[in-house]
Motif scaffolding. Structure first.
Motif, mmCIF file in Angstrom:
data_model
loop_
_atom_site.group_PDB
_atom_site.id
_atom_site.type_symbol
_atom_site.label_atom_id
_atom_site.label_comp_id
_atom_site.label_asym_id
_atom_site.label_seq_id
_atom_site.Cartn_x
_atom_site.Cartn_y
_atom_site.Cartn_z
ATOM 1 N N SER A 1 0.808 -1.220 0.000
ATOM 2 C CA SER A 1 0.000 0.000 0.000
ATOM 3 C C SER A 1 0.844 1.274 0.000
ATOM 4 O O SER A 1 1.913 1.333 0.594
ATOM 5 N N LEU A 2 0.290 2.280 -0.648
ATOM 6 C CA LEU A 2 0.748 3.658 -0.540
ATOM 7 C C LEU A 2 -0.346 4.408 0.191
ATOM 8 O O LEU A 2 -1.522 4.051 0.071
ATOM 9 N N SER A 3 0.019 5.438 0.943
ATOM 10 C CA SER A 3 -1.011 6.235 1.607
ATOM 11 C C SER A 3 -0.478 7.632 1.888
ATOM 12 O O SER A 3 0.729 7.849 1.959
ATOM 13 N N PHE A 4 -1.411 8.564 2.010
ATOM 14 C CA PHE A 4 -1.064 9.917 2.414
ATOM 15 C C PHE A 4 -0.562 9.849 3.844
ATOM 16 O O PHE A 4 -1.165 9.138 4.656
ATOM 17 N N PRO A 5 0.554 10.468 4.194
ATOM 18 C CA PRO A 5 1.327 11.476 3.488
ATOM 19 C C PRO A 5 2.616 10.957 2.847
ATOM 20 O O PRO A 5 3.621 11.670 2.804
ATOM 21 N N ASP A 6 2.624 9.722 2.322
ATOM 22 C CA ASP A 6 3.823 9.205 1.647
ATOM 23 C C ASP A 6 4.224 10.103 0.480
ATOM 24 O O ASP A 6 3.384 10.762 -0.130
ATOM 25 N N THR A 7 5.503 10.061 0.171
ATOM 26 C CA THR A 7 5.980 10.579 -1.106
ATOM 27 C C THR A 7 6.160 9.372 -2.002
ATOM 28 O O THR A 7 6.802 8.396 -1.615
ATOM 29 N N VAL A 8 5.575 9.423 -3.158
ATOM 30 C CA VAL A 8 5.723 8.357 -4.144
ATOM 31 C C VAL A 8 6.862 8.762 -5.064
ATOM 32 O O VAL A 8 6.891 9.880 -5.576
ATOM 33 N N VAL A 9 7.803 7.858 -5.256
ATOM 34 C CA VAL A 9 8.854 8.093 -6.233
ATOM 35 C C VAL A 9 8.537 7.200 -7.424
ATOM 36 O O VAL A 9 8.535 5.976 -7.311
ATOM 37 N N ALA A 10 8.226 7.839 -8.550
ATOM 38 C CA ALA A 10 7.857 7.103 -9.761
ATOM 39 C C ALA A 10 9.104 6.863 -10.599
ATOM 40 O O ALA A 10 9.804 7.808 -10.977
ATOM 41 N N GLY A 11 9.406 5.596 -10.829
ATOM 42 C CA GLY A 11 10.499 5.216 -11.719
ATOM 43 C C GLY A 11 9.931 4.990 -13.107
ATOM 44 O O GLY A 11 8.861 4.397 -13.262
ATOM 45 N N LEU A 12 10.650 5.447 -14.117
ATOM 46 C CA LEU A 12 10.167 5.365 -15.505
ATOM 47 C C LEU A 12 11.208 4.701 -16.388
ATOM 48 O O LEU A 12 12.404 4.965 -16.265
ATOM 49 N N ARG A 13 10.725 3.832 -17.274
ATOM 50 C CA ARG A 13 11.564 3.254 -18.327
ATOM 51 C C ARG A 13 10.712 3.075 -19.561
ATOM 52 O O ARG A 13 9.470 3.074 -19.491
ATOM 53 N N VAL A 14 11.357 2.910 -20.694
ATOM 54 C CA VAL A 14 10.675 2.584 -21.944
ATOM 55 C C VAL A 14 11.056 1.156 -22.281
ATOM 56 O O VAL A 14 12.235 0.837 -22.457
ATOM 57 N N ALA A 15 10.060 0.278 -22.352
ATOM 58 C CA ALA A 15 10.311 -1.134 -22.648
ATOM 59 C C ALA A 15 10.281 -1.415 -24.145
ATOM 60 O O ALA A 15 10.900 -2.371 -24.603
ATOM 61 N N ARG A 16 9.551 -0.577 -24.891
ATOM 62 C CA ARG A 16 9.484 -0.763 -26.346
ATOM 63 C C ARG A 16 9.309 0.588 -27.003
ATOM 64 O O ARG A 16 8.421 1.353 -26.652
#
Length: 147
Positions: free
Chosen positions: A74-89
């Protein structure tokens, strides 16, 4: 086969996203539909900052044709979400973006998923080749997918 969560090392770019009080649902965690807004946020922020997404006048636009998410913790307020990004195709007219969502400083994804953009001409809505500047901006994000 049950998917396993990725670690941060599987992603090329990271963006912190502050959770909001309204992201939580009655069960005290971020509602599942909000995860998709986090996916949109990291991808579109990256594209805007790279100068390859003009939301008002760009000749091509990306339309989401497929999306999916696996939830591990789970994620919940007041967490900071760190979004990791990649391109698979990185195709001729489409891109498969993959996103891992990490709670605060956690090394293992709380959730991960993907969406596919098909790039189309803004006026005709017909598929269009990825503009060279977009391809150049996305190339550093290309990483092999676990799938």
């Amino acid at each position: 086969m049950k998917p396993q969560p990725d670690t941060r090392s599987a992603y090329a770019h990271f963006q912190p996203i502050t959770t909001r009080w309204m992201d939580n649902d009655v069960y005290g965690h971020v509602n599942n539909v909000v995860y998709y807004s986090y996916f949109d946020t990291v991808v579109n922020t990256y594209l805007i900052r790279a100068g390859v997404l003009d939301i008002e006048a760009g000749e091509t636009i990306g339309l989401v044709i497929e999306t999916q998410c696996n939830y591990f913790s789970s994620l919940s307020f007041p967490d900071t979400v760190v979004a990791g990004l990649r391109v698979a195709r990185l195709g001729n007219s489409s891109v498969r973006y993959e996103v891992g969502l990490f709670r605060n400083d956690d090394e293992v994804a709380a959730a991960q998923g993907h969406f596919v953009h098909v790039y189309v001409d803004r006026a005709t809505r017909r598929p269009a080749a990825l503009p060279p500047a977009l391809r150049l901006a996305l190339t550093p994000l290309v990483r092999p997918s676990a799938e």
